[in-house]
Design an enzyme around this catalytic site. Sequence first.
Site, PDB file in Angstrom:
ATOM      1  N   HIS A  25       0.829  -1.208   0.000  1.00 56.55           N
ATOM      2  CA  HIS A  25       0.000   0.000   0.000  1.00 56.55           C
ATOM      3  C   HIS A  25       0.865   1.261   0.000  1.00 56.55           C
ATOM      4  O   HIS A  25       0.593   2.221  -0.726  1.00 56.55           O
ATOM      5  CB  HIS A  25      -0.898   0.044   1.243  1.00 56.55           C
ATOM      6  CG  HIS A  25      -1.915  -1.052   1.321  1.00 56.55           C
ATOM      7  ND1 HIS A  25      -1.854  -2.047   2.257  1.00 56.55           N
ATOM      8  CD2 HIS A  25      -3.033  -1.283   0.589  1.00 56.55           C
ATOM      9  CE1 HIS A  25      -2.888  -2.863   2.099  1.00 56.55           C
ATOM     10  NE2 HIS A  25      -3.614  -2.421   1.092  1.00 56.55           N
TER      11      HIS A  25
ATOM     12  N   GLN B 102     -18.385  -5.810  -1.229  1.00 58.73           N
ATOM     13  CA  GLN B 102     -17.526  -6.766  -1.936  1.00 58.73           C
ATOM     14  C   GLN B 102     -17.274  -8.044  -1.152  1.00 58.73           C
ATOM     15  O   GLN B 102     -16.499  -8.891  -1.582  1.00 58.73           O
ATOM     16  CB  GLN B 102     -16.203  -6.106  -2.321  1.00 58.73           C
ATOM     17  CG  GLN B 102     -15.286  -5.750  -1.174  1.00 58.73           C
ATOM     18  CD  GLN B 102     -14.117  -4.904  -1.624  1.00 58.73           C
ATOM     19  OE1 GLN B 102     -14.278  -3.737  -2.003  1.00 58.73           O
ATOM     20  NE2 GLN B 102     -12.923  -5.484  -1.636  1.00 58.73           N
TER      21      GLN B 102
ATOM     22  N   ASP C  36      -3.805  -7.287  -7.634  1.00 60.83           N
ATOM     23  CA  ASP C  36      -5.226  -7.509  -7.937  1.00 60.83           C
ATOM     24  C   ASP C  36      -5.452  -7.197  -9.416  1.00 60.83           C
ATOM     25  O   ASP C  36      -6.138  -6.231  -9.774  1.00 60.83           O
ATOM     26  CB  ASP C  36      -6.096  -6.631  -7.047  1.00 60.83           C
ATOM     27  CG  ASP C  36      -5.928  -6.973  -5.571  1.00 60.83           C
ATOM     28  OD1 ASP C  36      -6.231  -8.115  -5.195  1.00 60.83           O
ATOM     29  OD2 ASP C  36      -5.481  -6.100  -4.802  1.00 60.83           O
TER      30      ASP C  36
END
Length: 280
Positions: A37, A61, A152
């Site tokens: 991150h 989600q 991702d």
Amino acid sequence: MIITRTRKELDVALKNFSKNSEKLALIPTMGNLHEGHLSLIRIAKKHASKTISTIFVNPLQFGKNEDYDKYPRTHEDDIKKLNYEKCDILFLPVNNKEVFSNIEDIKTIHSGILGSELCGKIRPGHFDGVLTVVNKLFEIINPDVAVFGAKDYQQEILIRQMAVSLHPNIELIKAPIIRAENGIALSSRNNYLSEPELEMAANLYKSLYHSAQSYKKNVDLKTIISEAKNYLISKKLIPHYFELRDHNLNKIDINQFEGKKVFLGSVTINNTRLIDNIEF
């Protein structure tokens, strides 16, 4: 760093930036921040004069029997890390209503056929939830730039497709995967694993890397995938999928495909599902 907990507080902070014609980069997260991150913050700073990070565990989600309630919420530690990286604004909503005024009536963004493949096949509706919250954050914040991690991969592609039609003025940047010394992609879900399990999990990256090398040597694709799955099983990893696709995630079922491509894999280790990919 300015910490905002409500839309009203966020609007005030954003208006101050807009008065000074600042270029704003958004880094959306669900918190429990790690080096992956933080690398996004550093990349964002190279493309904008101000950065805003969000920490919001998006309920849309998470499916039934998933880990929404137990998802790690480490706000105090996250704030320290963002301060160290000199992030300019943090939007940490005090509740869901600060993002979705009425979660029951929210306009769902559908992820289409691709959203039901790969991870979407395992987690029905997951990517609809991801696109819905990202679209909402784009509407609320209206950034010039948004940065997403390459780990991702499917999520990044779907967000890019959504942005083309709904947010064409936002520049999307894909940041490289940050890995531990043993090769495992950094992920909040790694926190669920013991040290021995983390070493076991590193075999996912090993299988992806080996598969990419084999494809370059023109080994038969079906053989590559079969051997990769057998290797993962031998290491006590349960494979959900292991596929080769092009850079837009169209399926590849032939050898000697010359364009950009990516091997993607998903495994479970002791009830924790991990994903990874390698582009080449």
